[in-house]
Design an enzyme around this catalytic site. Structure first.
Site, PDB file in Angstrom:
ATOM      1  N   GLY A  14     -31.820 -57.559  19.299  1.00 26.41           N
ATOM      2  CA  GLY A  14     -33.091 -58.045  19.830  1.00 26.41           C
ATOM      3  C   GLY A  14     -34.325 -57.429  19.195  1.00 26.41           C
ATOM      4  N   SER A  15     -34.205 -56.893  17.964  1.00 24.66           N
ATOM      5  CA  SER A  15     -35.405 -56.296  17.358  1.00 24.66           C
ATOM      6  C   SER A  15     -36.430 -57.376  17.003  1.00 24.66           C
ATOM      7  CB  SER A  15     -35.051 -55.452  16.134  1.00 24.66           C
ATOM      8  OG  SER A  15     -34.646 -56.260  15.059  1.00 24.66           O
ATOM      9  N   ASN A  16     -35.987 -58.576  16.676  1.00 26.60           N
ATOM     10  CA  ASN A  16     -36.954 -59.650  16.404  1.00 26.60           C
ATOM     11  C   ASN A  16     -37.650 -60.109  17.679  1.00 26.60           C
ATOM     12  OD1 ASN A  16     -37.161 -60.609  13.469  1.00 26.60           O
ATOM     13  ND2 ASN A  16     -34.970 -60.233  13.737  1.00 26.60           N
ATOM     14  N   LYS A  67     -17.441 -71.019  18.573  1.00 25.73           N
ATOM     15  CA  LYS A  67     -17.896 -72.359  18.927  1.00 25.73           C
ATOM     16  C   LYS A  67     -18.999 -72.286  19.982  1.00 25.73           C
ATOM     17  CE  LYS A  67     -16.022 -76.426  20.670  1.00 25.73           C
ATOM     18  NZ  LYS A  67     -15.102 -76.896  21.664  1.00 25.73           N
ATOM     19  N   MET A  94     -25.946 -66.146  17.003  1.00 23.59           N
ATOM     20  CA  MET A  94     -24.897 -66.288  16.007  1.00 23.59           C
ATOM     21  C   MET A  94     -24.011 -67.525  16.189  1.00 23.59           C
ATOM     22  SD  MET A  94     -26.076 -63.947  14.283  1.00 23.59           S
ATOM     23  CE  MET A  94     -25.022 -63.627  12.891  1.00 23.59           C
ATOM     24  N   ARG A  95     -24.470 -68.503  16.956  1.00 25.97           N
ATOM     25  CA  ARG A  95     -23.694 -69.755  17.040  1.00 25.97           C
ATOM     26  C   ARG A  95     -24.502 -70.895  16.449  1.00 25.97           C
ATOM     27  NH1 ARG A  95     -19.320 -69.084  21.353  1.00 25.97           N
ATOM     28  NH2 ARG A  95     -19.725 -66.945  21.968  1.00 25.97           N
ATOM     29  N   LEU A  96     -23.768 -71.900  15.934  1.00 22.51           N
ATOM     30  CA  LEU A  96     -24.412 -73.045  15.307  1.00 22.51           C
ATOM     31  C   LEU A  96     -24.905 -74.012  16.394  1.00 22.51           C
ATOM     32  CD1 LEU A  96     -24.765 -73.427  12.328  1.00 22.51           C
ATOM     33  CD2 LEU A  96     -22.692 -74.820  12.290  1.00 22.51           C
ATOM     34  N   ASN A 111     -35.730 -70.523  13.434  1.00 21.80           N
ATOM     35  CA  ASN A 111     -34.749 -69.454  13.215  1.00 21.80           C
ATOM     36  C   ASN A 111     -35.287 -68.472  12.184  1.00 21.80           C
ATOM     37  OD1 ASN A 111     -32.200 -68.093  13.326  1.00 21.80           O
ATOM     38  ND2 ASN A 111     -31.584 -69.113  11.427  1.00 21.80           N
ATOM     39  N   HIS A 113     -33.841 -65.896   9.268  1.00 13.73           N
ATOM     40  CA  HIS A 113     -32.599 -65.650   8.523  1.00 13.73           C
ATOM     41  C   HIS A 113     -32.842 -64.562   7.474  1.00 13.73           C
ATOM     42  CE1 HIS A 113     -28.627 -66.524   6.964  1.00 13.73           C
ATOM     43  NE2 HIS A 113     -29.153 -66.418   5.756  1.00 13.73           N
TER      44      HIS A 113
HETATM   45  C1  GAR Z   1     -31.548 -60.459  11.976  1.00 13.46           C
HETATM   46  O1  GAR Z   1     -31.527 -59.761  10.758  1.00 13.46           O
HETATM   47  C2  GAR Z   1     -31.481 -61.943  11.761  1.00 13.46           C
HETATM   48  O2  GAR Z   1     -32.139 -62.348  10.615  1.00 13.46           O
HETATM   49  C3  GAR Z   1     -29.999 -62.170  11.652  1.00 13.46           C
HETATM   50  O3  GAR Z   1     -29.454 -61.332  12.632  1.00 13.46           O
HETATM   51  C4  GAR Z   1     -30.283 -60.184  12.793  1.00 13.46           C
HETATM   52  C5  GAR Z   1     -30.587 -60.013  14.275  1.00 13.46           C
HETATM   53  O4  GAR Z   1     -31.266 -58.823  14.509  1.00 13.46           O
HETATM   54  N1  GAR Z   1     -29.673 -63.532  11.883  1.00 13.46           N
HETATM   55  C6  GAR Z   1     -28.729 -64.169  11.202  1.00 13.46           C
HETATM   56  O5  GAR Z   1     -28.023 -63.647  10.366  1.00 13.46           O
HETATM   57  C7  GAR Z   1     -28.562 -65.626  11.595  1.00 13.46           C
HETATM   58  N2  GAR Z   1     -27.849 -66.354  10.582  1.00 13.46           N
HETATM   59  P1  GAR Z   1     -32.024 -58.572  15.897  1.00 13.46           P
HETATM   60  O6  GAR Z   1     -31.033 -58.904  17.028  1.00 13.46           O
HETATM   61  O7  GAR Z   1     -32.344 -57.115  15.858  1.00 13.46           O
HETATM   62  O8  GAR Z   1     -33.235 -59.442  15.924  1.00 13.46           O
END
Ligand code: GAR
Length: 195
Positions: A14-16, A67, A94-96, A111, A113
């Protein structure tokens, strides 16, 4: 859209989500986070949100590891709509995402990435970049479509890859870029949407 209501979907740290919240609190992003949803009951993002007084709930994926069952997506769409969410921000989810959710929020799901898309879609993009031997990687914010990290790109930030980088050091450097880029792109994208 002057002041979008955000719903955040995350499976991990959850840092984002924290960076988005920090930008809101610093007055750099005009928005409000109404709801955080996770497919992982143990995800730190849930606790992090609750500590800030944000509603944070688990979506039951019925034991499926990868899934994203249709009923779970419908349930997610319902909760996001009920919370008055305008924009859905995937933050380490992490799910599509597929039709039930995409149809409920057309062109309203973003999103982040950890690569310069279209390079290195999918899992552990920082590791893919290291293994490919590139000198530069970065972070991308894009709209979500039914593909894997294929939607229209809204913005990117470049990050150098150094010879002594490990997957951990590169991911940490990319995350610093993510934390600047995501709040900025959310603000910019919201500003061009109709109320
Ligand atoms: C982030 O680096 C994000 O870009 C990546 O997961 C991490 C989540 O970090 N997302 C993916 O790889 C999606 N394909 P966070 O939970 O600290 O925000």
């Amino acid at each position: 859209m002057a002041m979008p209501t955000l719903g955040i979907l995350g499976s991990g740290t959850g840092s984002n989500m924290q960076a988005i919240l920090d930008a809101i609190e610093a007055g750099e992003l005009e928005a409000r986070i109404a709801l955080v949803l996770s497919d992982n009951p143990n995800a730190a993002i849930l606790e992090r949100a609750r500590e800030k007084g944000i509603r944070a709930e688990v979506i039951d994926c019925r034991g499926h590891l990868m899934k994203f069952p249709e009923e779970a997506q419908q349930e997610m769409a319902r909760r996001l709509r009920d919370a008055g969410v305008d924009l859905v921000c995937l933050a380490g989810f992490m799910r599509l995402v597929k039709r039930p959710l995409l149809d409920a929020f057309p062109s309203r799901i973003l999103n982040i990435h950890p690569s310069l898309l279209p390079a290195f879609p999918g899992l552990e993009a920082w590791r893919q970049a290291l293994e490919a031997g590139v000198l530069e990687s970065g972070a991308t914010v894009h709209l979500v479509d039914a593909g894997m990290d294929t939607g229209p790109i809204l913005g990117q930030e470049r990050v150098s890859v150094f010879p002594d980088d490990t997957p951990q050091t590169l991911h940490a450097r990319i995350q610093l870029a993510e934390h600047r880029l995501y709040p900025e792109m959310i603000g910019r994208y919201a500003a061009q949407l109709n109320p």
